[in-house]
Design an enzyme around this catalytic site. Sequence first.
Site, PDB file in Angstrom:
ATOM      1  N   SER A   1      -3.322  -0.956  11.743  1.00  0.00           N
ATOM      2  CA  SER A   1      -3.399  -1.111  10.292  1.00  0.00           C
ATOM      3  C   SER A   1      -2.086  -1.583   9.666  1.00  0.00           C
ATOM      4  CB  SER A   1      -3.860   0.226   9.709  1.00  0.00           C
ATOM      5  OG  SER A   1      -4.021   0.145   8.336  1.00  0.00           O
TER       6      SER A   1
ATOM      7  N   ASP B   1      -8.759  -2.939   5.568  1.00  0.00           N
ATOM      8  CA  ASP B   1      -9.663  -1.903   5.067  1.00  0.00           C
ATOM      9  C   ASP B   1      -9.128  -1.220   3.807  1.00  0.00           C
ATOM     10  OD1 ASP B   1      -7.719  -0.382   6.285  1.00  0.00           O
ATOM     11  OD2 ASP B   1      -9.077   0.727   7.598  1.00  0.00           O
TER      12      ASP B   1
ATOM     13  N   ASN C   1      -4.625   5.292  -2.149  1.00  0.00           N
ATOM     14  CA  ASN C   1      -4.004   4.176  -1.428  1.00  0.00           C
ATOM     15  C   ASN C   1      -4.920   2.955  -1.286  1.00  0.00           C
ATOM     16  OD1 ASN C   1      -5.792   4.648   0.723  1.00  0.00           O
ATOM     17  ND2 ASN C   1      -4.368   6.018   1.743  1.00  0.00           N
TER      18      ASN C   1
ATOM     19  N   GLY D   1      -0.929  14.474   8.126  1.00  0.00           N
ATOM     20  CA  GLY D   1      -1.722  14.382   9.348  1.00  0.00           C
ATOM     21  C   GLY D   1      -1.305  13.196  10.200  1.00  0.00           C
ATOM     22  N   THR D   2      -0.444  12.349   9.698  1.00  0.00           N
ATOM     23  CA  THR D   2      -0.066  11.144  10.447  1.00  0.00           C
ATOM     24  C   THR D   2       1.424  11.059  10.749  1.00  0.00           C
ATOM     25  OG1 THR D   2       0.274   9.880   8.427  1.00  0.00           O
ATOM     26  CG2 THR D   2      -1.925   9.788   9.369  1.00  0.00           C
TER      27      THR D   2
ATOM     28  N   ARG E   1       4.291  16.442   2.780  1.00  0.00           N
ATOM     29  CA  ARG E   1       4.275  15.607   1.579  1.00  0.00           C
ATOM     30  C   ARG E   1       4.161  16.519   0.367  1.00  0.00           C
ATOM     31  NH1 ARG E   1       3.682  10.707   3.851  1.00  0.00           N
ATOM     32  NH2 ARG E   1       2.053  10.459   5.421  1.00  0.00           N
TER      33      ARG E   1
HETATM   34  C1  LIG Z   1      -0.740  10.607   0.754  1.00  0.00           C
HETATM   35  C2  LIG Z   1      -1.324   9.563   1.617  1.00  0.00           C
HETATM   36  O1  LIG Z   1      -1.372   8.391   1.225  1.00  0.00           O
HETATM   37  N1  LIG Z   1      -1.779   9.950   2.823  1.00  0.00           N
HETATM   38  C3  LIG Z   1      -2.365   9.007   3.769  1.00  0.00           C
HETATM   39  C4  LIG Z   1      -1.892   9.307   5.170  1.00  0.00           C
HETATM   40  O2  LIG Z   1      -2.283  10.627   5.518  1.00  0.00           O
HETATM   41  P1  LIG Z   1      -1.270  11.866   5.679  1.00  0.00           P
HETATM   42  O3  LIG Z   1      -2.118  12.934   6.330  1.00  0.00           O
HETATM   43  O4  LIG Z   1      -0.845  12.212   4.304  1.00  0.00           O
HETATM   44  O5  LIG Z   1      -0.118  11.411   6.511  1.00  0.00           O
HETATM   45  O6  LIG Z   1      -2.506   8.413   6.093  1.00  0.00           O
HETATM   46  C5  LIG Z   1      -3.926   8.519   6.150  1.00  0.00           C
HETATM   47  C6  LIG Z   1      -4.434   7.573   7.225  1.00  0.00           C
HETATM   48  O7  LIG Z   1      -4.149   6.252   6.933  1.00  0.00           O
HETATM   49  C7  LIG Z   1      -4.521   8.208   4.775  1.00  0.00           C
HETATM   50  O8  LIG Z   1      -5.896   8.410   4.840  1.00  0.00           O
HETATM   51  C8  LIG Z   1      -3.881   9.110   3.722  1.00  0.00           C
HETATM   52  O9  LIG Z   1      -4.309   8.751   2.439  1.00  0.00           O
HETATM   53 MG   LIG Z   2      -5.963  -0.071   7.336  1.00  0.00          MG
END
Ligand SMILES: CC(=O)N[C@H]1[C@@H](OP(=O)(O)O)O[C@H](CO)[C@@H](O)[C@@H]1O
Ligand SMILES: [Mg+2]
Length: 544
Positions: A69, A290, A384, A510-511, A516
């Site tokens: 992505s 996406d 986002n 989660g990523t 956050r």
């Molecule tokens: C605040 C934020 O934008 N978090 C993002 C980010 O997740 P986090 O779990 O916050 O790292 O990555 C995800 C996957 O792309 C997306 O679904 C989500 O919206």
């Molecule tokens: Mg994407």
Amino acid sequence: MAHNEQIIAASKKHPIVPLDEGKAYKYGTAGFRMRADFLEGVSFRVGLLSALRSRKLNSQAIGVMITASHNPAADNGIKIVDPMGEMLEQEWEAYSTKLVNCSTDQELADTYTALAEQFKIDLSSPAKVVYGRDTRPSGHTLVGALADALDATGTKYVDYKILTTPQLHYLVRCTNTENTPLSYGEISEAGYYKKLSEAFIRALAGSKVQGTLTVDCANGVGGPKLSEFLKYVPQDVCPFDVKVVNDAVHRPEVLNLDSGADFVKTKQRAPPSPAPVLDARCCSFDGDADRLIYYYTDSKTGFFMLDGDRIATLAASFIGDLVRAAGLQEELRTGVVQTAYANGASTQYIEEHLRLPVVCTSTGVKHLHHAACNFDIGVYFEANGHGTVVFSPDALRAFKEKEPQSPAQKEALDSLAALGDLINQTVGDALSDMLMVEVILAHKAWTLKEWSTTYSDLPNRLVRVEVGNKDLFQATDAERRLSHPPGAQDEIDEAVKKYTKGRSFARASGTENACRVYAEAATRVEADELANKVAAIVRNFGSV
Ligand SMILES: CC(=O)N[C@H]1[C@@H](OP(=O)(O)O)O[C@H](CO)[C@@H](O)[C@@H]1O
Ligand SMILES: [Mg+2]
């Protein structure tokens, strides 16, 4: 040769790279995603899992998408798609994690057999996997490893080569609904363009798209795919003036560089190249197309962004009106799904102005998608820019079968039916979402500026906080509150209380290996101050 021996032989060609002590591969929010040189063995093992999953689900086709992505060009990722084009069922994320983390080929083969036994899978039954990849050069090697796993397990497969993520989701659903009443479309990339272009023309119903739309494709797969789509829109019937920019797919090093939806959303500014044109209607896709963000630059007020919250409110308002005009408001439940990151002003606008229910879920589109399916018409978007609108079978049937009592009602029903075809039902899709936005703006005869005045965002701030161990932070109530560490939420509550229209929450990402913190309040200064205070609380609790 039994699967086992073939798996061991093939696996030797695609060994898994051991991670540092104490670290393990994990199927996260976006599948396995990391530097591409770690992923060949992972891809092989995902192939094994997809073969099992297909056999478990009566030989339905499973999808595999190779993409990272909006990540830098050196990264890549692997995601599994379930038969109706939805994300892999959560329970199976754990099985794929288990398979990927086997340390020897023998252990891998044994785990594969054990999973087959656990699910009473007949390994001689047919299995099918379809896959595609984005434009990253590392994708080649990864699909090679995937195909070897499919060969070793006697699985049929179709390699769709380079695709956007939502195109692959579309193809998976088409494959599994072919020749059924639920048929989703022709099983080909051309079928996808045909379905979208026809629905676009029907949904416009004679309204004209005004002016030029500039689309920044992050130098990713969206560029060539958008250009291809445009060939299916007959300019004499439907003039659609699109300027495709940042589409240098032959230069992988510029993928997502200073461009794309993620850049625009996180930096809160237009891509530096091409130079922003005042008042031009612009949007950005992300690297796998996406996600979608709209924006313009005003001569007096500067840059203005229309993110996922704005797209959700635009769609909900338009579709809500159509449902009423069609006389379906009693029959069909329409609702909006957001996460805690949605701006409070958007939530208030939906509840109070549009009078639609809002549901808040945990972060990650799979949670939103699931909740949206509880409505007949479920609009969901992450701030986002990732999201879509899902229609229940009852809703789609009503659009086609309800007897209209007036020309206006017929028009509304036809528009709803066209939107049902235009909007990707499987997953957020930048191209399909963009066409939906263009249709709505054309019908309302709105510029982006007019769209932007529907409500005013509360000033907000998103902060990333590095902590020793993010797992200490456990969230509850759709991630709006912390249950752990004990005492942290009380301190956050104390801080929030002091601000007008203050709202703030903290959660583990989660990523990424971080927490956050989100804060919003009546003024810019207050939002920043609140974010800093809550970040300090998180830092403090995270350092113990
Ligand atoms: C605040 C934020 O934008 N978090 C993002 C980010 O997740 P986090 O779990 O916050 O790292 O990555 C995800 C996957 O792309 C997306 O679904 C989500 O919206
Ligand atoms: Mg994407």
